[in-house]
Motif scaffolding. Structure first.
Motif, PDB file in Angstrom:
ATOM      1  N   ASP A  61      -9.849  -9.488  20.196  1.00  0.00           N
ATOM      2  CA  ASP A  61     -10.700  -9.571  20.442  1.00  0.00           C
ATOM      3  C   ASP A  61     -12.457  -8.831  20.253  1.00  0.00           C
ATOM      4  OD1 ASP A  61      -9.775  -9.558  23.112  1.00  0.00           O
ATOM      5  OD2 ASP A  61      -9.486  -7.478  23.574  1.00  0.00           O
ATOM      6  N   GLN A  62     -12.454  -7.958  18.864  1.00  0.00           N
ATOM      7  CA  GLN A  62     -13.192  -7.978  18.104  1.00  0.00           C
ATOM      8  C   GLN A  62     -13.685  -8.212  17.209  1.00  0.00           C
ATOM      9  OE1 GLN A  62     -12.162  -3.623  17.398  1.00  0.00           O
ATOM     10  NE2 GLN A  62     -11.743  -3.309  19.957  1.00  0.00           N
ATOM     11  N   ALA A  63     -12.992  -9.452  16.655  1.00  0.00           N
ATOM     12  CA  ALA A  63     -13.292  -9.679  15.157  1.00  0.00           C
ATOM     13  C   ALA A  63     -14.237 -10.418  14.756  1.00  0.00           C
ATOM     14  CB  ALA A  63     -11.467 -10.594  14.848  1.00  0.00           C
ATOM     15  N   LYS A  64     -14.553 -10.414  14.139  1.00  0.00           N
ATOM     16  CA  LYS A  64     -15.826 -11.539  13.818  1.00  0.00           C
ATOM     17  C   LYS A  64     -15.293 -12.212  12.514  1.00  0.00           C
ATOM     18  CE  LYS A  64     -19.542  -9.308  16.281  1.00  0.00           C
ATOM     19  NZ  LYS A  64     -19.025  -8.393  17.132  1.00  0.00           N
ATOM     20  N   ASP A  65     -15.459 -12.890  12.290  1.00  0.00           N
ATOM     21  CA  ASP A  65     -15.565 -14.286  10.911  1.00  0.00           C
ATOM     22  C   ASP A  65     -16.332 -13.076   9.753  1.00  0.00           C
ATOM     23  OD1 ASP A  65     -14.116 -16.439   9.861  1.00  0.00           O
ATOM     24  OD2 ASP A  65     -16.124 -17.095   9.450  1.00  0.00           O
ATOM     25  N   GLY A  66     -15.097 -12.941   8.753  1.00  0.00           N
ATOM     26  CA  GLY A  66     -15.410 -11.950   7.341  1.00  0.00           C
ATOM     27  C   GLY A  66     -15.231 -10.653   7.518  1.00  0.00           C
ATOM     28  N   GLN A  67     -15.189 -10.308   8.792  1.00  0.00           N
ATOM     29  CA  GLN A  67     -15.159  -8.953   8.719  1.00  0.00           C
ATOM     30  C   GLN A  67     -14.244  -8.384   8.283  1.00  0.00           C
ATOM     31  OE1 GLN A  67     -15.763  -7.710  12.996  1.00  0.00           O
ATOM     32  NE2 GLN A  67     -16.478  -5.975  12.742  1.00  0.00           N
ATOM     33  N   SER A  68     -14.148  -6.972   7.489  1.00  0.00           N
ATOM     34  CA  SER A  68     -13.241  -6.125   7.501  1.00  0.00           C
ATOM     35  C   SER A  68     -12.078  -5.758   8.667  1.00  0.00           C
ATOM     36  CB  SER A  68     -13.413  -5.332   5.942  1.00  0.00           C
ATOM     37  OG  SER A  68     -13.846  -5.637   5.003  1.00  0.00           O
ATOM     38  N   PHE A  69     -10.683  -6.282   8.291  1.00  0.00           N
ATOM     39  CA  PHE A  69     -10.047  -4.909   9.395  1.00  0.00           C
ATOM     40  C   PHE A  69      -8.611  -4.141   8.986  1.00  0.00           C
ATOM     41  CE2 PHE A  69     -12.877  -6.379  12.873  1.00  0.00           C
ATOM     42  CZ  PHE A  69     -11.699  -5.800  13.919  1.00  0.00           C
ATOM     43  N   VAL A  70      -8.194  -3.234   9.889  1.00  0.00           N
ATOM     44  CA  VAL A  70      -7.230  -3.345   9.573  1.00  0.00           C
ATOM     45  C   VAL A  70      -6.611  -2.938  10.904  1.00  0.00           C
ATOM     46  CG1 VAL A  70      -4.974  -0.753   9.058  1.00  0.00           C
ATOM     47  CG2 VAL A  70      -8.003  -1.396   8.252  1.00  0.00           C
ATOM     48  N   VAL A  71      -4.953  -3.644  10.586  1.00  0.00           N
ATOM     49  CA  VAL A  71      -4.471  -4.377  12.088  1.00  0.00           C
ATOM     50  C   VAL A  71      -2.769  -3.854  12.203  1.00  0.00           C
ATOM     51  CG1 VAL A  71      -3.524  -6.040  13.664  1.00  0.00           C
ATOM     52  CG2 VAL A  71      -5.944  -6.068  12.086  1.00  0.00           C
ATOM     53  N   LEU A  72      -2.807  -3.139  13.214  1.00  0.00           N
ATOM     54  CA  LEU A  72      -1.039  -2.607  12.969  1.00  0.00           C
ATOM     55  C   LEU A  72      -0.539  -3.383  14.195  1.00  0.00           C
ATOM     56  CD1 LEU A  72       0.452  -0.014  12.871  1.00  0.00           C
ATOM     57  CD2 LEU A  72       0.089   0.771  15.524  1.00  0.00           C
ATOM     58  N   GLY A  73       1.147  -4.009  14.190  1.00  0.00           N
ATOM     59  CA  GLY A  73       1.961  -4.922  14.667  1.00  0.00           C
ATOM     60  C   GLY A  73       2.908  -4.541  14.338  1.00  0.00           C
ATOM     61  N   ARG A  74       3.169  -5.310  14.825  1.00  0.00           N
ATOM     62  CA  ARG A  74       5.454  -5.980  14.780  1.00  0.00           C
ATOM     63  C   ARG A  74       5.426  -7.284  14.074  1.00  0.00           C
ATOM     64  NH1 ARG A  74       7.129  -4.836  19.108  1.00  0.00           N
ATOM     65  NH2 ARG A  74       6.616  -6.484  20.104  1.00  0.00           N
ATOM     66  N   VAL A  75       5.639  -7.587  13.011  1.00  0.00           N
ATOM     67  CA  VAL A  75       6.552  -8.792  12.948  1.00  0.00           C
ATOM     68  C   VAL A  75       7.036  -9.345  13.462  1.00  0.00           C
ATOM     69  CG1 VAL A  75       7.619  -9.700  11.104  1.00  0.00           C
ATOM     70  CG2 VAL A  75       6.264  -7.764   9.944  1.00  0.00           C
ATOM     71  N   GLY A  76       7.048 -10.035  14.586  1.00  0.00           N
ATOM     72  CA  GLY A  76       7.808 -11.039  15.224  1.00  0.00           C
ATOM     73  C   GLY A  76       6.332 -11.787  16.071  1.00  0.00           C
ATOM     74  N   GLY A  77       7.311 -12.766  17.501  1.00  0.00           N
ATOM     75  CA  GLY A  77       5.722 -12.915  18.331  1.00  0.00           C
ATOM     76  C   GLY A  77       6.509 -14.159  18.564  1.00  0.00           C
ATOM     77  N   GLY A  78       7.821 -14.552  18.669  1.00  0.00           N
ATOM     78  CA  GLY A  78       8.264 -15.759  18.984  1.00  0.00           C
ATOM     79  C   GLY A  78      10.126 -15.983  18.294  1.00  0.00           C
ATOM     80  N   VAL A  79       9.905 -17.461  18.783  1.00  0.00           N
ATOM     81  CA  VAL A  79      11.257 -17.889  17.893  1.00  0.00           C
ATOM     82  C   VAL A  79      11.803 -17.269  16.101  1.00  0.00           C
ATOM     83  CG1 VAL A  79      13.602 -19.374  17.944  1.00  0.00           C
ATOM     84  CG2 VAL A  79      12.179 -19.222  19.620  1.00  0.00           C
ATOM     85  N   ASN A  80      11.010 -17.614  15.660  1.00  0.00           N
ATOM     86  CA  ASN A  80      11.005 -17.474  13.974  1.00  0.00           C
ATOM     87  C   ASN A  80       9.115 -17.376  13.495  1.00  0.00           C
ATOM     88  OD1 ASN A  80      11.006 -17.786  11.365  1.00  0.00           O
ATOM     89  ND2 ASN A  80      11.222 -19.976  11.439  1.00  0.00           N
ATOM     90  N   PRO A  81       9.083 -16.140  13.023  1.00  0.00           N
ATOM     91  CA  PRO A  81       7.531 -15.199  13.199  1.00  0.00           C
ATOM     92  C   PRO A  81       7.231 -16.303  11.430  1.00  0.00           C
ATOM     93  CG  PRO A  81       8.864 -13.718  12.957  1.00  0.00           C
ATOM     94  CD  PRO A  81       9.676 -15.251  13.231  1.00  0.00           C
ATOM     95  N   LEU A  95       0.828  -0.985   0.023  1.00  0.00           N
ATOM     96  CA  LEU A  95       0.130   0.282   0.102  1.00  0.00           C
ATOM     97  C   LEU A  95       0.414   1.319  -0.095  1.00  0.00           C
ATOM     98  CD1 LEU A  95      -2.798  -1.107   2.765  1.00  0.00           C
ATOM     99  CD2 LEU A  95      -2.561  -1.563   0.374  1.00  0.00           C
ATOM    100  N   ALA A  96       0.889   2.321  -0.451  1.00  0.00           N
ATOM    101  CA  ALA A  96       1.509   3.345  -0.756  1.00  0.00           C
ATOM    102  C   ALA A  96       1.220   4.813   0.246  1.00  0.00           C
ATOM    103  CB  ALA A  96       0.543   4.134  -1.888  1.00  0.00           C
ATOM    104  N   SER A  97      -0.342   4.735   1.088  1.00  0.00           N
ATOM    105  CA  SER A  97      -0.297   5.054   2.243  1.00  0.00           C
ATOM    106  C   SER A  97      -0.870   4.046   3.704  1.00  0.00           C
ATOM    107  CB  SER A  97      -0.899   6.126   2.350  1.00  0.00           C
ATOM    108  OG  SER A  97      -2.247   6.089   1.797  1.00  0.00           O
ATOM    109  N   GLU A  98      -0.358   4.173   4.580  1.00  0.00           N
ATOM    110  CA  GLU A  98      -0.919   3.605   5.987  1.00  0.00           C
ATOM    111  C   GLU A  98      -2.568   3.653   5.838  1.00  0.00           C
ATOM    112  OE1 GLU A  98      -1.021   3.875  11.160  1.00  0.00           O
ATOM    113  OE2 GLU A  98       0.528   4.186   9.229  1.00  0.00           O
ATOM    114  N   PRO A  99      -3.482   2.569   5.634  1.00  0.00           N
ATOM    115  CA  PRO A  99      -5.098   2.681   5.677  1.00  0.00           C
ATOM    116  C   PRO A  99      -5.097   3.531   7.603  1.00  0.00           C
ATOM    117  CG  PRO A  99      -3.995   0.657   5.925  1.00  0.00           C
ATOM    118  CD  PRO A  99      -3.058   1.667   5.998  1.00  0.00           C
ATOM    119  N   PRO A 100      -6.401   3.882   6.746  1.00  0.00           N
ATOM    120  CA  PRO A 100      -6.894   4.207   8.525  1.00  0.00           C
ATOM    121  C   PRO A 100      -7.433   3.948   9.257  1.00  0.00           C
ATOM    122  CG  PRO A 100      -8.367   5.180   6.600  1.00  0.00           C
ATOM    123  CD  PRO A 100      -6.988   4.437   6.445  1.00  0.00           C
TER     124      PRO A 100
END
Length: 166
Positions: A53-73, A38-43
């Motif tokens: 906590d909030q996600a429902k199956d099939g719902q559109s989302f924009v999620v912010l996070g860090r690539v990682g979360g263990g020994v090998n992501p 993406l050329a710009s950050e989605p709002p």
């Protein structure tokens, strides 16, 4: 005897040719990385823990996070990786978890989600995310996609876009 050998060789050639044509026709085409970048950050991005906590199956989302979360992501050979809530930091030496770190494992289990870049049939693309997207471990990214929650409550996101914060 020569006629039998020639006929057998001809039949094998036809079978091999047909098999090669069939397998190339069903092979998954790897899309261009620009399709996902993406050329710009989605709002409207939410953190990974809020997404879980909030996600429902099939719902559109924009999620912010860090690539990682263990020994090998990374999911080797697939366009998928683990995304961790950027507010969570590893308590291990130099921010890197060891394979047997139970303290970090519990903390990370509650703050991660799986990001999958998929084809039209919903199958994870058969190319490493690092190659396809040019992402690196510990980068902050914004993912756009569709939430998927299974019966066990695990949440992932079928991504159609990524923005890497610089």
């Amino acid at each position: 005897m020569n006629q039998i050998n020639l006929a057998t060789i001809g039949a094998l050639f036809c079978l091999c040719s047909a098999g090669c044509m069939a397998s190339s026709a069903t092979a998954t085409a790897i899309p261009e990385s620009s399709q996902f970048k993406l050329a710009s950050e989605p709002p409207g991005a939410c953190d990974v823990m809020d997404f879980r906590d909030q996600a429902k199956d099939g719902q559109s989302f924009v999620v912010l996070g860090r690539v990682g979360g263990g020994v090998n992501p990374w999911i080797e050979g697939r366009a998928a990786f683990v995304l961790v809530d950027e507010r969570v930091t590893a308590n291990c030496e130099e921010g890197q978890c060891e394979a047997d770190c139970t303290q970090c494992a519990q903390q990370l289990a509650e703050a991660t989600t799986l990001v999958k870049f998929v084809d039209e049939q919903g199958k994870v693309l058969p190319v490493d995310a690092r190659e396809l997207l040019g992402v690196k471990e510990q980068q902050i990214v914004v993912i756009r996609g569709i939430a998927s929650r299974d019966k066990a409550g695990n949440v992932s996101i079928a991504a159609d876009g990524i923005y890497v914060r610089r």
